[in-house]
Enzyme design. Structure first.
Site, PDB file in Angstrom:
ATOM      1  N   HIS A 359      62.798 -59.776  49.010  1.00 52.01           N
ATOM      2  CA  HIS A 359      63.861 -59.014  49.656  1.00 52.01           C
ATOM      3  C   HIS A 359      63.435 -57.564  49.876  1.00 52.01           C
ATOM      4  O   HIS A 359      64.189 -56.639  49.575  1.00 52.01           O
ATOM      5  CB  HIS A 359      65.130 -59.020  48.795  1.00 52.01           C
ATOM      6  CG  HIS A 359      65.729 -60.365  48.584  1.00 52.01           C
ATOM      7  ND1 HIS A 359      66.691 -60.612  47.623  1.00 52.01           N
ATOM      8  CD2 HIS A 359      65.534 -61.551  49.220  1.00 52.01           C
ATOM      9  CE1 HIS A 359      67.047 -61.885  47.670  1.00 52.01           C
ATOM     10  NE2 HIS A 359      66.351 -62.469  48.623  1.00 52.01           N
ATOM     11  N   HIS A 402      71.690 -60.745  48.725  1.00 54.87           N
ATOM     12  CA  HIS A 402      70.557 -61.256  49.474  1.00 54.87           C
ATOM     13  C   HIS A 402      70.598 -60.628  50.865  1.00 54.87           C
ATOM     14  O   HIS A 402      71.637 -60.164  51.336  1.00 54.87           O
ATOM     15  CB  HIS A 402      70.609 -62.778  49.545  1.00 54.87           C
ATOM     16  CG  HIS A 402      70.247 -63.434  48.242  1.00 54.87           C
ATOM     17  ND1 HIS A 402      69.393 -64.504  48.139  1.00 54.87           N
ATOM     18  CD2 HIS A 402      70.624 -63.154  46.969  1.00 54.87           C
ATOM     19  CE1 HIS A 402      69.267 -64.870  46.877  1.00 54.87           C
ATOM     20  NE2 HIS A 402      70.001 -64.061  46.154  1.00 54.87           N
TER      21      HIS A 402
END
Length: 470
Positions: A359, A402
């Site tokens: 990420h 996320h």
């Protein structure tokens, strides 16, 4: 769903983590089962191409050039209002391929992600002068913040053996249930986000930790080594991010994601993932070729607070093994094992074993230019008239989430901004002052005549180039 997932929410509730009624309200604290963007017919992710491009009917104003890498953004000789004007992009399928050119009538849009977008800017001559000089790239726009402020989510867990059926065991069995849409649309959906007061067993202990983190910012001897740049603007940006983090995010946000990971046969893992790291890294280049990988130094754990937060999370994860109904599913702890007991043990375990959640972000951060920013509030790259970045690299802070939903949201808003610009703004024409297209850069080595497009959207180094006109 998988049968053993029924233990997740009751165990967390008994551990003091309530079940949230709406994890997508803007407050993600609490336990829940997340929604997934999974195709239940084949256990594959939905992603931006399958969600946004594949459903479209054929259209004359969109062309996707797959398996091509943008070798650089080209700039015209003229300057408008003190800004460089992008005339288009050069691209090729390999380092030995003939370079081809697309001329942009309006804008060049970079959407290569936290690695791809700064890499493309750097090889195009937009970035820190010392980095460009050392790589042999001519400086088009000196912009010290390109590649800086890199932040990422780090994950590590506690694992136990189990004789119960995990998702991995069921998948391997080939049973009818393993082939059902219900099963194939579930991938580790058991989730929870927890704040610092929970991790540190109360407000008093957590406030002491926050005070120590804030003190670092006011001490040049401790904060300077945490900044992976000697540029004063980048340093000011780091401090601005740090200040926002300690004042607005650290006290209330979900600092840790806790994940019920059951996709390995015979193993149950409670994974903990750092969401808002204080450590910042950087991306640079040592070559002028886009086909040579960038130099990525994430500087994981450069700030000691990140290891402390993960330490607290891992201790909580182990404690869940003593709580019903989860404890009835667990056998021997296999990772890290009983030898890890002290705070120092847990921090060493985290430092030596944590992995990325993939990420990364913040490498083309939306900050003021004098704070090492790369894009302004309209997502335009400072020092350019018509280059935008639209991807996760523009976020100045790592999020407790996320990245898919935030990036899709950013892209939707950016599309509105481009198609319906605010009053007083205007679309730029690429290249020279001619309104019908961009002129090629004098250093263009392409042997082919340029193709023209209103917008050139660069969606990845290998994925391809999108050409669009309106």
């Amino acid at each position: 769903m998988v049968p053993m997932t029924s233990a997740w929410l009751p165990t967390l509730a008994a551990a003091g983590i309530p079940t949230t009624q709406d994890a997508y309200s803007g407050d993600n604290l609490g336990a829940f089962f997340s929604t997934m963007a999974i195709n239940p017919t084949n256990l594959t992710r939905s992603y931006s191409k399958s969600a946004y491009i594949d459903p479209l009917p054929p259209r004359d104003n969109l062309h996707v050039l797959a398996n091509s890498a943008v070798t650089k953004v080209t700039f015209a000789d003229n300057v408008q209002d003190g800004n460089k004007v992008a005339s288009g992009v050069e691209f090729a399928s390999s380092a030995s391929d003939t370079v081809k050119t697309v001329a942009a009538n309006k804008e060049v849009i970079l959407s290569g992600g936290a690695t791809g977008s700064p890499h493309m800017l750097l090889v195009s001559g937009v970035g820190p002068k010392d980095v460009l000089d050392s790589a042999g790239v001519s400086v088009q726009v000196e912009l010290p913040g390109v590649g800086q402020h890199l932040q990422d989510h780090l994950a590590i867990g506690v694992s136990w053996a189990t004789t119960e059926d995990t998702q991995g065991t069921i998948y391997q069995s080939g049973s009818d249930f393993s082939k059902s849409p219900e099963f194939l649309s579930y991938v580790n959906c058991g989730t929870s986000y927890v704040n610092g007061s929970y991790l540190f067993d109360g407000d008093e202990s957590f406030n002491t930790f926050v005070s120590s983190v804030k003190a670092t910012l006011n001490d040049p001897a401790t904060v300077t080594p945490l900044i992976p740049s000697t540029d004063s603007a980048v340093a000011e940006g780091y401090k601005a991010i740090y200040q926002s983090y300690t004042d607005k995010i650290l006290p209330k946000a979900g600092l840790i994601e806790i994940l019920f990971s059951i996709n390995t046969p015979g193993t149950i893992t409670v994974q903990t993932a750092l969401q808002t790291p204080l450590s910042q890294g950087r991306l640079s280049i040592n070559s002028s070729s886009i086909f040579d990988p960038p130099v990525v130094d994430p500087w994981y754990f450069s700030h000691p607070a990140d290891a402390v937060i993960l330490r607290q999370a891992l201790k909580k994860a182990r404690s869940f093994s003593l709580i019903s109904p989860l404890k009835e599913l667990l056998g021997e702890e296999t990772r890290p094992g009983p030898s890890v007991q002290t705070d120092e043990d847990w921090e060493n375990y985290a430092r030596n074993n944590a992995n990325t959640e993939f990420h990364p972000g913040c490498t083309c951060a939306m900050l003021p230019r004098n704070k090492g920013g790369v894009v302004d509030a309209s997502l335009k790259v400072y020092g350019t008239l018509n280059v935008r970045v639209i991807d996760g690299s523009v976020f100045p802070l790592s999020m407790s989430a996320h990245m898919m939903a935030p990036i899709y949201g950013l892209a939707e808003k950016a599309a509105e901004l481009i198609l319906n610009p605010p009053t007083g703004s205007s679309s730029s024409s690429g290249g020279s002052s001619s309104s019908n297209g961009g002129s090629s850069n004098n250093n263009n080595n392409s042997s082919a005549a340029p193709v023209r497009a209103s917008w050139v959207a660069v969606v990845g180094l290998v994925t391809g180039v999108l050409l669009s006109s309106f």
